[in-house]
Design an enzyme around this catalytic site. Structure first.
Site, short mmCIF file in Angstrom:
data_model
loop_
_atom_site.label_atom_id
_atom_site.label_comp_id
_atom_site.label_asym_id
_atom_site.label_seq_id
_atom_site.Cartn_x
_atom_site.Cartn_y
_atom_site.Cartn_z
N LYS A 129 49.93 14.91 20.40
CA LYS A 129 51.00 15.89 20.20
C LYS A 129 50.34 17.25 20.06
O LYS A 129 49.18 17.34 19.65
CB LYS A 129 51.77 15.56 18.92
CG LYS A 129 53.14 16.17 18.85
CD LYS A 129 54.18 15.36 19.61
CE LYS A 129 55.50 16.09 19.70
NZ LYS A 129 56.57 15.25 20.27
N ASP A 169 58.85 19.44 23.90
CA ASP A 169 59.41 19.00 22.61
C ASP A 169 60.25 20.20 22.15
O ASP A 169 60.65 21.02 22.98
CB ASP A 169 58.29 18.64 21.62
CG ASP A 169 58.80 17.97 20.35
OD1 ASP A 169 59.15 16.78 20.40
OD2 ASP A 169 58.90 18.64 19.29
#
Ligand code: NDP
Length: 448
Positions: A129, A169
């Site tokens: 991430k 995201d």
């Protein structure tokens, strides 16, 4: 207390001392570690080889400076990050988040969850991430472009189609992925497989935009089917009005459910007649405006400041699709009073630990994000497959694979839950099933 419970409790204490300043990461560990104890009882070799402690440590974390110039000619600086958590089953894969709250705690929690989510998809992708504390709100298109270009000017050294494949995201959608990919291409050449969520004209996959929201609704559909039920006639509460929320709303409506709420970080809409999706898309996807505009265009709807989870109305299904920790203990009480029967997490860790406990104790079926929102990354992996083949698959083909993947994830979680806890404890099911595969591969690859 069993030996495994003691070992996990001791590990948790150690981690709390080590990362005391990372509350979201510790929260993710606290939710995860105790739940895998029943599996560790059956597999003492994982504790003997210290696999769990290895697994909670990211393989690599990169932090960098992102300088960029605003429209007034002033130089600004933000922090950029990439957390490469675990790559034993494939290249690191996970989104980039641009939001002022981004820090290592947030990215480590997201990266950690991503490892198990990706494992659950059955596809060969590891977990990672990244992102930045850059706030895209109120920035011009040129500022967004300059920021993305600067961000990728450093990130490109650390990613690649077989190494690490970021996606979007919060705050990173099609526009940002376009600017990021354009910069990568100038630096490294046209390697489409380095990012997912790309535009359809340059290597993107059909259904990627819809994938997380659709996947969430498919997951809940399979759960309902198991209980001889469906979305038809159900009243649904959704939070958020971004990528995940919009396509969750679309699929619920297609299945005959009525979504009566959506939200942004300022407030929420209650539209008892059902959310007008075309209007919501126009406001959010085209004009990038606030939700107050929805109420102006549709006076019969109501707009309230604050959290959508304060809303008191009869609800069958709640789909949190905004951000972490949006549902706290008080909100859990309201959801219980509202008569909710299923909570399906589109967002990552949207429910606090105490709220999850309350919800489960009230016999509400809780579908954890790492299982229920895995549709986005699953279709990202299909985008990578299409990029390798230099082919584009049809909408129907990708959509069908997405539905099938969500059915399999649901079945895996349910069957694992049945074995180690009880049938509807999908949290334990997801955690153990995700962990079992990674642990096995770590042992097989001799990483101890
Ligand atoms: P978007 O940026 O498209 O939308 C986020 C939405 O959540 C916006 O409506 C935003 O409102 C709201 N929001 C963000 N922060 C807060 C906050 N602190 N309080 C209240 N509302 C907030 O992001 P996505 O839809 O892509 O992501 C939503 C969630 O889903 C995240 O948890 C993400 O990690 C998760 N997720 C996303 C995937 C994807 O494929 N995109 C895949 C799997 C999970 P505002 O505009 O006011 O900020």
């Amino acid at each position: 207390m069993s030996q495994s419970s003691q070992a996990i409790a001791a590990l948790q204490e150690k981690l709390i001392a080590k990362d005391a300043h990372q509350p979201e990461f510790l929260q993710a560990l606290e939710e995860f570690l105790p739940s895998i104890v029943p599996f560790l009882e059956d597999h003492p070799e994982y504790l003997e080889k210290n696999i769990v402690e290895l697994m909670v440590e990211a393989e690599r974390i990169i932090q960098f400076r992102v300088p960029w110039q605003d429209d007034q000619g002033n130089w600004q600086v933000n922090r950029g990050f990439r957390v490469q958590f675990n790559s034993v089953i494939g290249p690191y894969k996970g989104g980039l988040r641009f939001h002022p709250t981004v820090d290592l705690s947030i990215l480590k929690f997201l990266g950690f969850e991503q490892v198990f989510k990706n494992s659950l998809t059955g596809l060969p992708i590891g977990g990672g991430k990244g992102g930045s504390d850059f706030d895209p709100k109120g920035k011009s298109d040129s500022e967004i472009m300059r920021f993305c270009q600067s961000f990728m000017t450093e990130l490109y050294r650390h990613i690649g189609p077989s190494l690490d494949v970021p996606a979007g995201d919060i705050g990173v959608g099609g526009r940002e992925i376009g600017y990021l990919y354009g910069t990568y291409r100038r630096l490294r050449g046209a390697e489409a497989g380095v990012l997912t969520g790309k535009g359809l004209d340059y290597g993107g996959s059909l259904v990627r935009t819809e994938a997380t929201g659709y996947g969430l609704v498919y997951f809940v559909k399979h759960l309902l089917k198991e209980h001889q039920d469906s979305f038809e006639g159900k009243t649904v509460q959704v939070s958020g009005s971004g990528n995940v929320a919009i396509y969750a709303i679309q699929k619920v409506q297609e299945y005959g459910g009525k979504v009566i709420t959506c939200s942004d970080s300022n407030g929420y809409i209650v539209d008892e007649a059902g959310i007008d999706l075309a209007l919501l898309k126009e406001i959010k996807e085209v004009k990038r405006q606030r939700l107050t505009e929805y109420q102006k265009a549709r006076p019969q709807a109501q707009y309230f400041e604050g959290s959508v989870w304060n809303c008191r109305s009869n609800i069958d299904i709640a789909l949190p699709c905004a951000t972490q920790n949006e549902i706290n203990e008080d909100h859990a009480d309201i959801l219980i009073a509202n008569g909710v029967k299923i909570i399906g997490e589109g967002a990552n860790m949207p429910t606090t630990l105490t709220a999850v406990k309350k919800i489960q104790a009230a016999d509400i079926i809780y579908c954890p994000g790492k299982a229920a929102n895995a549709g986005g990354v699953a279709v990202s992996a299909l985008e990578m497959a299409q990029n390798s083949q230099r082919l584009n698959w049809s909408f129907e083909e990708v959509d069908q694979q997405l539905d099938q993947t969500m059915a399999t994830i649901y079945k895996t979680c349910k069957e694992t839950a049945e074995k180690y806890s009880h049938k509807d404890d999908l949290l334990t099911g997801a955690n153990i099933a995700g962990f079992a595969k990674i642990a096995k591969v770590m042992l097989a690859q001799g990483l101890v």
